[in-house]
Design a protein around this motif. Sequence first.
Motif, PDB file in Angstrom:
ATOM      1  N   THR A 233      66.173  27.300  54.430  1.00  0.00           N
ATOM      2  CA  THR A 233      66.359  28.304  55.482  1.00  0.00           C
ATOM      3  C   THR A 233      66.140  29.698  54.934  1.00  0.00           C
ATOM      4  O   THR A 233      65.484  30.535  55.559  1.00  0.00           O
ATOM      5  CB  THR A 233      67.779  28.187  56.095  1.00  0.00           C
ATOM      6  N   THR A 234      66.652  29.976  53.755  1.00  0.00           N
ATOM      7  CA  THR A 234      66.450  31.278  53.115  1.00  0.00           C
ATOM      8  C   THR A 234      64.965  31.534  52.898  1.00  0.00           C
ATOM      9  O   THR A 234      64.462  32.617  53.186  1.00  0.00           O
ATOM     10  CB  THR A 234      67.195  31.337  51.761  1.00  0.00           C
ATOM     11  N   SER A 235      64.267  30.532  52.418  1.00  0.00           N
ATOM     12  CA  SER A 235      62.835  30.659  52.168  1.00  0.00           C
ATOM     13  C   SER A 235      62.082  30.944  53.461  1.00  0.00           C
ATOM     14  O   SER A 235      61.200  31.810  53.498  1.00  0.00           O
ATOM     15  CB  SER A 235      62.318  29.367  51.529  1.00  0.00           C
TER      16      SER A 235
ATOM     17  N   LEU B   2      72.295  36.751  46.780  1.00  0.00           N
ATOM     18  CA  LEU B   2      72.033  35.311  46.798  1.00  0.00           C
ATOM     19  C   LEU B   2      70.880  34.967  45.848  1.00  0.00           C
ATOM     20  O   LEU B   2      70.969  34.011  45.065  1.00  0.00           O
ATOM     21  CB  LEU B   2      71.706  34.853  48.218  1.00  0.00           C
ATOM     22  N   MET B   3      69.818  35.759  45.888  1.00  0.00           N
ATOM     23  CA  MET B   3      68.682  35.529  44.991  1.00  0.00           C
ATOM     24  C   MET B   3      69.090  35.725  43.533  1.00  0.00           C
ATOM     25  O   MET B   3      68.687  34.954  42.663  1.00  0.00           O
ATOM     26  CB  MET B   3      67.517  36.479  45.317  1.00  0.00           C
ATOM     27  N   GLU B   4      69.908  36.735  43.267  1.00  0.00           N
ATOM     28  CA  GLU B   4      70.370  36.973  41.898  1.00  0.00           C
ATOM     29  C   GLU B   4      71.185  35.783  41.401  1.00  0.00           C
ATOM     30  O   GLU B   4      71.011  35.311  40.274  1.00  0.00           O
ATOM     31  CB  GLU B   4      71.202  38.254  41.832  1.00  0.00           C
ATOM     32  N   SER B   5      72.048  35.266  42.250  1.00  0.00           N
ATOM     33  CA  SER B   5      72.855  34.104  41.888  1.00  0.00           C
ATOM     34  C   SER B   5      71.963  32.882  41.632  1.00  0.00           C
ATOM     35  O   SER B   5      72.196  32.107  40.703  1.00  0.00           O
ATOM     36  CB  SER B   5      73.850  33.801  43.012  1.00  0.00           C
ATOM     37  N   TYR B   6      70.950  32.746  42.433  1.00  0.00           N
ATOM     38  CA  TYR B   6      70.010  31.624  42.338  1.00  0.00           C
ATOM     39  C   TYR B   6      69.194  31.685  41.041  1.00  0.00           C
ATOM     40  O   TYR B   6      68.899  30.661  40.435  1.00  0.00           O
ATOM     41  CB  TYR B   6      69.092  31.657  43.559  1.00  0.00           C
ATOM     42  N   LEU B   7      68.849  32.897  40.606  1.00  0.00           N
ATOM     43  CA  LEU B   7      67.940  33.058  39.470  1.00  0.00           C
ATOM     44  C   LEU B   7      68.629  33.230  38.117  1.00  0.00           C
ATOM     45  O   LEU B   7      68.002  33.055  37.078  1.00  0.00           O
ATOM     46  CB  LEU B   7      67.024  34.271  39.706  1.00  0.00           C
TER      47      LEU B   7
ATOM     48  N   LEU C  70      54.869  34.621  44.586  1.00  0.00           N
ATOM     49  CA  LEU C  70      53.980  35.533  45.318  1.00  0.00           C
ATOM     50  C   LEU C  70      54.532  36.956  45.327  1.00  0.00           C
ATOM     51  O   LEU C  70      53.774  37.920  45.187  1.00  0.00           O
ATOM     52  CB  LEU C  70      53.758  35.057  46.752  1.00  0.00           C
ATOM     53  N   VAL C  71      55.832  37.096  45.512  1.00  0.00           N
ATOM     54  CA  VAL C  71      56.448  38.426  45.466  1.00  0.00           C
ATOM     55  C   VAL C  71      56.226  39.042  44.093  1.00  0.00           C
ATOM     56  O   VAL C  71      55.888  40.218  43.966  1.00  0.00           O
ATOM     57  CB  VAL C  71      57.952  38.358  45.805  1.00  0.00           C
ATOM     58  N   TYR C  72      56.375  38.229  43.069  1.00  0.00           N
ATOM     59  CA  TYR C  72      56.252  38.702  41.692  1.00  0.00           C
ATOM     60  C   TYR C  72      54.849  39.222  41.382  1.00  0.00           C
ATOM     61  O   TYR C  72      54.693  40.248  40.729  1.00  0.00           O
ATOM     62  CB  TYR C  72      56.626  37.567  40.733  1.00  0.00           C
ATOM     63  N   ILE C  73      53.807  38.528  41.843  1.00  0.00           N
ATOM     64  CA  ILE C  73      52.434  38.928  41.497  1.00  0.00           C
ATOM     65  C   ILE C  73      51.749  39.755  42.584  1.00  0.00           C
ATOM     66  O   ILE C  73      50.602  40.158  42.418  1.00  0.00           O
ATOM     67  CB  ILE C  73      51.549  37.707  41.159  1.00  0.00           C
TER      68      ILE C  73
ATOM     69  N   PHE D  61      60.055  25.022  48.375  1.00  0.00           N
ATOM     70  CA  PHE D  61      60.047  26.138  49.315  1.00  0.00           C
ATOM     71  C   PHE D  61      60.146  27.519  48.674  1.00  0.00           C
ATOM     72  O   PHE D  61      59.296  28.369  48.887  1.00  0.00           O
ATOM     73  CB  PHE D  61      61.182  25.974  50.335  1.00  0.00           C
ATOM     74  N   LEU D  62      61.164  27.757  47.904  1.00  0.00           N
ATOM     75  CA  LEU D  62      61.451  29.112  47.447  1.00  0.00           C
ATOM     76  C   LEU D  62      60.644  29.538  46.224  1.00  0.00           C
ATOM     77  O   LEU D  62      60.216  30.693  46.140  1.00  0.00           O
ATOM     78  CB  LEU D  62      62.951  29.247  47.164  1.00  0.00           C
ATOM     79  N   GLY D  63      60.390  28.648  45.290  1.00  0.00           N
ATOM     80  CA  GLY D  63      59.667  29.002  44.069  1.00  0.00           C
ATOM     81  C   GLY D  63      58.318  29.653  44.323  1.00  0.00           C
ATOM     82  O   GLY D  63      58.034  30.733  43.802  1.00  0.00           O
ATOM     83  N   PRO D  64      57.445  29.039  45.124  1.00  0.00           N
ATOM     84  CA  PRO D  64      56.148  29.663  45.397  1.00  0.00           C
ATOM     85  C   PRO D  64      56.273  31.034  46.075  1.00  0.00           C
ATOM     86  O   PRO D  64      55.527  31.954  45.747  1.00  0.00           O
ATOM     87  CB  PRO D  64      55.462  28.666  46.328  1.00  0.00           C
TER      88      PRO D  64
END
Length: 178
Positions: free
Chosen positions: A3-5, A86-91, A126-129, A119-122
């Motif tokens: 859902t987050t993704s 949430l993303m910080e906790s995830y990473l 994309l955000v990173y690059i 779902f979330l990794g790709p």
Amino acid sequence: MYTTSKRMNKFYEQHKFFYHEQYGFRSNSNTATAATNLVCKQYSLDNSKYCAAIFIDLCKAFDTVDNVILLKKLEASGIRGLPLMLMESYLTNRYQFVKIGNSTSSKQKIGTGVPKEVFLGPLLFLVYINGIGKLKLHGEIKLYAEDTTIFYSNQENPEVTFKYMQEDLNVISKYFKL
């Protein structure tokens, strides 16, 4: 995380965040679209001119994502507050180990990389690059997932084209080291 993704992807698509020549990991975008774009570009060239391309494959691309930089890029892209937390906790504070039979290795902290889950990794990759599309290059940059192509068309002089290609490789190399 599915859902987050989906919500993050919708947010990015609504704000036209992603580089328009990024063909991978996005809806309505695939290898056929990328290949068609490249072939059409090549056929449109004048026969008396040169064309060239650089093909870059980022090996183990998901494993090289710096999580601190990714979190900064997420925040700069509009992800703030609770979603960013949430993303910080995830990473962060992730560990890995190997288990074979009854033997288990010690846990090792993971400081880089995004999980390659469906779902979330790709999306995070994309955000990173995504900033690669904003680089000032001589060639036209096309992205498909973790593969990058820089295309040079209608070139009059091969020596000048090779010079442009080297300059662009230097810029790309510097970008990936940041």
